[in-house]
Design an enzyme around this catalytic site. Structure first.
Site, short mmCIF file in Angstrom:
data_model
loop_
_atom_site.label_atom_id
_atom_site.label_comp_id
_atom_site.label_asym_id
_atom_site.label_seq_id
_atom_site.Cartn_x
_atom_site.Cartn_y
_atom_site.Cartn_z
N GLY A 169 65.96 49.18 31.43
CA GLY A 169 65.69 49.45 30.15
C GLY A 169 64.59 50.40 29.92
N SER A 170 64.31 51.20 30.82
CA SER A 170 63.49 52.16 30.73
C SER A 170 63.47 53.27 29.52
CB SER A 170 63.18 53.13 31.94
OG SER A 170 64.18 53.83 32.30
N HIS A 203 73.83 59.91 30.29
CA HIS A 203 74.24 59.98 31.39
C HIS A 203 73.55 61.00 32.40
CE1 HIS A 203 77.46 59.79 34.59
NE2 HIS A 203 77.46 60.98 34.67
C1 GRF Z 1 70.13 55.87 33.03
O1 GRF Z 1 69.75 56.59 34.23
C2 GRF Z 1 71.16 56.09 32.54
O2 GRF Z 1 71.51 57.75 32.64
C3 GRF Z 1 72.36 55.42 32.82
O3 GRF Z 1 71.58 54.16 33.31
C4 GRF Z 1 70.45 54.35 33.56
C5 GRF Z 1 69.69 53.24 32.63
O4 GRF Z 1 68.24 53.24 33.08
N1 GRF Z 1 73.32 55.39 31.91
P1 GRF Z 1 67.45 52.49 32.18
O5 GRF Z 1 67.67 50.83 32.39
O6 GRF Z 1 67.19 52.78 30.98
O7 GRF Z 1 65.88 52.56 33.12
#
Ligand code: GRF
Length: 200
Positions: free
Chosen positions: A11-12, A109
């Site tokens: 969830g960053s 993505h």
């Molecule tokens: C991100 O790298 C995004 O591109 C992909 O999933 C990842 C999610 O990362 N779809 P986070 O959970 O938001 O840290």
């Protein structure tokens, strides 16, 4: 306009959106966060930030993908959200969901689409030997990593990059680009015609 975030993991990106909203950089309210994973850190982040509704919806409770998506659609409709932001949501949404929120679901993505679709985009880009990769924010349609492209940002690949080091820089770019797109969308800045997305 109110919006929702769907997330399965760390969830960053959700955090980047929460932080931007706190600074007044997102003109809209994050009303709801949903996860398909009970232990997603994203849920913790949402609770800590005081998001009004934070839900774990267990896919195991539904006989099919469509039934699960139906449930998500009815929750999201009840909350009257005008935008659904996928932030590391690790499920492919069925046409049931896409039809309910056509051009209202966006995804981030970690590659420059249409190159390197799928769940291992950073690893695949490195293995292919590209010198430049990046981030794509796009509308979600019935095909995986395929919908109309809203924004992209380039990230240079360095000779000694590993999946970890490159992912880190890609994430940084995501955290800048994604909140901006959310804000632009909520302010009605995008005009879509087929695959082409323009700023009004
Ligand atoms: C991100 O790298 C995004 O591109 C992909 O999933 C990842 C999610 O990362 N779809 P986070 O959970 O938001 O840290």
């Amino acid at each position: 306009m109110d919006f929702a975030v769907l997330a399965s993991g760390n969830g960053s990106n959700l955090q980047a959106i929460i932080n931007a909203a706190k600074k007044g950089k997102i003109r809209g309210k994050l009303k709801l966060v949903i996860s398909d994973k009970a232990d997603a850190r994203a849920l913790e982040r949402a609770r800590k930030a005081g998001v009004p509704k934070v839900l774990f919806v267990d896919p195991k409770g539904f006989p099919s993908r469509e039934d699960y998506d139906d449930e998500l659609v009815s929750i999201l409709r009840k909350e009257k959200v005008g935008l659904v932001v996928l932030a590391g949501f690790m499920r492919i949404l069925s046409p049931v969901f896409i039809r309910a929120f056509r051009y209202k679901v966006i995804n981030v993505h970690p590659a420059l689409l249409p190159a390197f679709k799928g769940g291992h985009a950073v690893k695949d880009s490195l293995a292919y030997g590209v010198r430049v990769t990046g981030v794509t924010v796009h509308f979600v349609d019935e095909q995986v990593d395929h919908g109309a492209i809203i924004a992209q940002g380039a990230v240079e690949v360095k000779p000694k990059d590993t999946v970890e080091t490159l992912s880190k820089r890609i994430h940084k770019m995501e955290h800048v680009l994604y909140p901006k797109v959310v804000d632009n969308f909520l302010r009605g800045k995008y005009k879509v015609s087929g695959r082409i997305v323009r700023m009004k």
